[in-house]
Scaffold this motif. Sequence first.
Motif, mmCIF file in Angstrom:
data_model
loop_
_atom_site.group_PDB
_atom_site.id
_atom_site.type_symbol
_atom_site.label_atom_id
_atom_site.label_comp_id
_atom_site.label_asym_id
_atom_site.label_seq_id
_atom_site.Cartn_x
_atom_site.Cartn_y
_atom_site.Cartn_z
ATOM 1 N N HIS A 105 3.272 50.111 80.400
ATOM 2 C CA HIS A 105 2.828 51.192 81.285
ATOM 3 C C HIS A 105 2.152 52.296 80.486
ATOM 4 N N SER A 157 -0.364 55.802 80.179
ATOM 5 C CA SER A 157 -0.318 57.061 80.914
ATOM 6 C C SER A 157 -1.070 56.949 82.235
ATOM 7 N N VAL A 185 12.508 56.726 86.673
ATOM 8 C CA VAL A 185 11.667 55.565 86.396
ATOM 9 C C VAL A 185 12.056 54.397 87.296
ATOM 10 N N SER A 218 8.878 53.441 89.434
ATOM 11 C CA SER A 218 8.061 52.346 88.914
ATOM 12 C C SER A 218 8.776 51.001 88.978
ATOM 13 N N PRO A 226 9.362 58.842 78.349
ATOM 14 C CA PRO A 226 10.371 58.035 79.060
ATOM 15 C C PRO A 226 10.729 56.741 78.369
ATOM 16 N N SER A 274 11.477 53.161 76.516
ATOM 17 C CA SER A 274 11.632 51.772 76.948
ATOM 18 C C SER A 274 12.959 51.606 77.645
ATOM 19 N N TRP A 302 10.847 47.471 80.623
ATOM 20 C CA TRP A 302 9.799 48.414 81.021
ATOM 21 C C TRP A 302 9.514 49.332 79.842
ATOM 22 N N HIS A 303 8.239 49.423 79.456
ATOM 23 C CA HIS A 303 7.860 50.221 78.287
ATOM 24 C C HIS A 303 6.764 51.205 78.669
ATOM 25 N N TYR A 304 7.003 52.494 78.421
ATOM 26 C CA TYR A 304 5.946 53.485 78.556
ATOM 27 C C TYR A 304 5.230 53.579 77.221
ATOM 28 N N GLU A 317 1.921 55.230 75.971
ATOM 29 C CA GLU A 317 0.912 56.170 76.461
ATOM 30 C C GLU A 317 -0.513 55.723 76.181
ATOM 31 N N TYR A 361 -2.709 48.865 81.825
ATOM 32 C CA TYR A 361 -1.442 48.501 82.474
ATOM 33 C C TYR A 361 -1.329 46.978 82.564
#
Length: 359
Positions: free
Chosen positions: A148, A150, A200, A204, A232, A234, A251-253, A255, A260
């Motif tokens: 994920h 930004s 989150v 998401s 946020p 992982s 789930w990994h943010y 940036e 995506y």
Amino acid sequence: MKIALVGCGAVAQAVYVPLLSRRRDLFEVTAVCDLSATLAGAVGDRLGAPGRYTALDRMLADGGFEAVVMLASGSHGEAVRQALTAGYAVLCEKPLALTRAEVAALPEGRLMVGYMKQYDPAVRRAEELLAELGGAAVIRSVEVSVLHPSGESQLAFANLTRARDVDPELLASLRAAEDDLVSRALGEQAPDSVRALYGVALGSICHDLSLLRRFTGSPEEISHVETWGPAPGSIEISGPLPVAGRFAIRWHYLEDYPAYRETVTVHHDRGSLELVFPTPYLMNAPTTLTMVSQGESRTEWRDVTEAFEVQLAAFHAYVNDGKPPLTGAAGGLEDIVTAQRVAARYAVHHGLPIGGEAA
């Protein structure tokens, strides 16, 4: 069908405005509402909507439409309650609410919760194939990976109109109200790490929970939750599925990740069904379904039909023909309960305080 839009931000401008503009055979937007008069004016101009509002209660009282599409950020519980009470049908973007109590307070009415991935043609095809194989009982595991970047990078193409005319004190009061709802869900003492995880999960990961509901039913138990990396960060969630097998969500943010990417793989006794989703804001970018069967045979399937557009057509069919939506209030509530179980498991594992509904 005459409709009103509530919330004129990113998803409205990037997704709903272009879709509603090309589906004038189904919809006429007669009113829009946003805290920002600038956004309401911009979206109203693009859709030719005569009604422009900054207050929901006034828009609902004036009427002139049959249904309301809720696109505002945060919890939608109170806004949906007001619209249903006024007699309007509602399509509500996820999440339906932040607490179970908000859902319990909703009156009877026509309510559809928007999880567009459930309407993705590739997802529907995967459901059909899974049913042919024997349904949820043949699943060995469901594995989800979300990368994920930004929101700004995902929406850089959209040339969004920005809101700079909302009273800061009003925004502060709304944030305080949201914090209060999260406290009711998780307890007053829940630390920021648990609150962020809950955000989150409902903002998401709920999309993946909605797919689990379609494929197998909601998880009744969360076995393991862990987080790491800068917020946020992982998130890893796993547990048993209600019929057979287990699930794992990672789930990994990231940036600055290039794009995506979301992969959902269903492993069954005779092969796998793999779904690869592109960024949700690009219209008609197909999800790829890959079927892996005996003998290492791999078959790919794509359909460029836009999931958001199918969802809108399903809402039209629900209101006009009574065809039930894939997710109503009960499904929205299931995802809230699962998100609270995720938060509670993480808190207990790390010796953190948890209260409220999640306790």
